[in-house]
Design a protein around this motif. Structure first.
Motif, PDB file in Angstrom:
ATOM      1  N   ARG A  29       0.847  -1.194   0.000  1.00 15.87           N
ATOM      2  CA  ARG A  29       0.000   0.000   0.000  1.00 15.87           C
ATOM      3  C   ARG A  29       0.883   1.244   0.000  1.00 15.87           C
ATOM      4  NH1 ARG A  29      -2.974  -3.130   4.044  1.00 15.87           N
ATOM      5  NH2 ARG A  29      -1.789  -2.033   5.667  1.00 15.87           N
ATOM      6  N   ARG A  30       0.441   2.285  -0.642  1.00 16.58           N
ATOM      7  CA  ARG A  30       1.223   3.517  -0.696  1.00 16.58           C
ATOM      8  C   ARG A  30       1.226   4.205   0.663  1.00 16.58           C
ATOM      9  NH1 ARG A  30       0.635   7.039  -6.219  1.00 16.58           N
ATOM     10  NH2 ARG A  30       1.434   5.463  -7.663  1.00 16.58           N
ATOM     11  N   SER A  32       3.644   7.535   2.879  1.00 12.18           N
ATOM     12  CA  SER A  32       4.694   8.546   2.799  1.00 12.18           C
ATOM     13  C   SER A  32       5.495   8.572   4.093  1.00 12.18           C
ATOM     14  CB  SER A  32       4.074   9.928   2.534  1.00 12.18           C
ATOM     15  OG  SER A  32       5.043  10.947   2.721  1.00 12.18           O
TER      16      SER A  32
END
Length: 278
Positions: A29-30, A32
């Motif tokens: 999953r993305r 940051s």
């Protein structure tokens, strides 16, 4: 410095944030890293983004020592305080499902030549990490009995053996020995434990290879358990017996082989004794 003055509460916050990212990373999953660091800063006492990033690298080192997955983007950094190890242990104790999952245990049966595993040189004195790093990693492995945990993880052990079975068959087919590939046996699965090895295979010239498989999700120097019977067979059949050590199994399986005598490669420590009545 962050690793010199963190409170337990701060350690717990940073560890929880790391595992949130790790869960996303494992699930593809993305996420940051920068956003995670910035969200943490208001919860900490006067820390910089760089210091938080370094702490995340420390956590990677701790998880590596525990034989657990870690975030590849946070290369392990050592020289951490043991209070961080305790914080990781607290998180794992509060989240038992994490250790209960079985990452990277896809069945290997039916794999073709791609089933071959990267095999590199075994750990030696010449390629060991700096003493402080090695001491920290081995201390973690002893404190949390990583070798015992791996030994009790039957799914991990079985998956490692299955991967070696596929590897041996694929290697023989690549060498043009389909006849020998068909004869490779999963001894521990077919006959049960007790033979002193798990896989009965062959070298391309037809000589026997008796392979005992030891698997870990940890790094290449993670300690492992070996039985008296396995040691006895290794001694009796030195030219045929091999110890096949799988490591980094959940992410990118790698391996090395050890040939008898084993005490030329590892330190053997008695951890249990059989008690008999007089």
């Amino acid at each position: 410095m962050l690793n010199q003055s963190l409170t337990d509460q701060e350690n717990d916050l940073i560890v929880a944030d790391y595992f949130a990212m790790l869960a996303d990373d494992i699930s593809a999953r993305r996420y940051s890293k920068a956003e995670h660091r910035r969200a943490l800063l208001p919860l900490l006492n006067d820390r910089s983004e760089g210091s938080v990033e370094f702490k995340h690298q420390n956590i990677s080192a701790v998880l590596n020592g525990l034989g657990e997955d870690w975030i590849p983007g946070y290369k392990p950094a050592f020289n951490f305080q043991m209070t961080l190890v305790d914080a990781v242990a607290r998180w794992l104790a509060l989240n038992p499902a994490w250790l209960g999952r079985q990452p990277g245990l896809q069945p290997a049966a039916g794999l073709r030549e791609e089933a071959q595993v990267w095999i590199g040189p075994p750990p030696t004195l010449s390629n060991q990490p700096p003493p402080q790093e090695l001491d920290q990693m081995l201390h973690i492995a002893r404190k949390f009995d990583v070798a015992g945990r791996d030994e009790r993880n039957r799914a991990l052990g079985r998956a490692g053996e299955e991967r070696v079975l596929a590897h041996e068959r694929a290697a023989l087919r690549t060498a043009g020995r389909d006849d020998l590939a068909r004869k490779v046996r999963w001894v521990s699965e077919e006959d049960g434990d007790g033979a002193g090895y798990d896989i009965a295979s062959f070298a391309p010239d037809g000589l026997p290879r008796l392979i005992e498989v030891k698997t870990t999700n940890g790094w290449e120097r993670t300690p492992f358990h070996i039985t008296c019977n396995e040691l006895a067979v290794a001694e009796e059949r030195r030219s045929e017996w091999r110890l096949y050590r799988h490591w980094n199994f959940s992410r990118e399986p790698k391996a090395f082989e050890l040939h008898p005598p084993l005490d030329a490669h590892v330190s053997l420590t008695a951890t249990t004794f059989q008690a008999s009545f007089h």
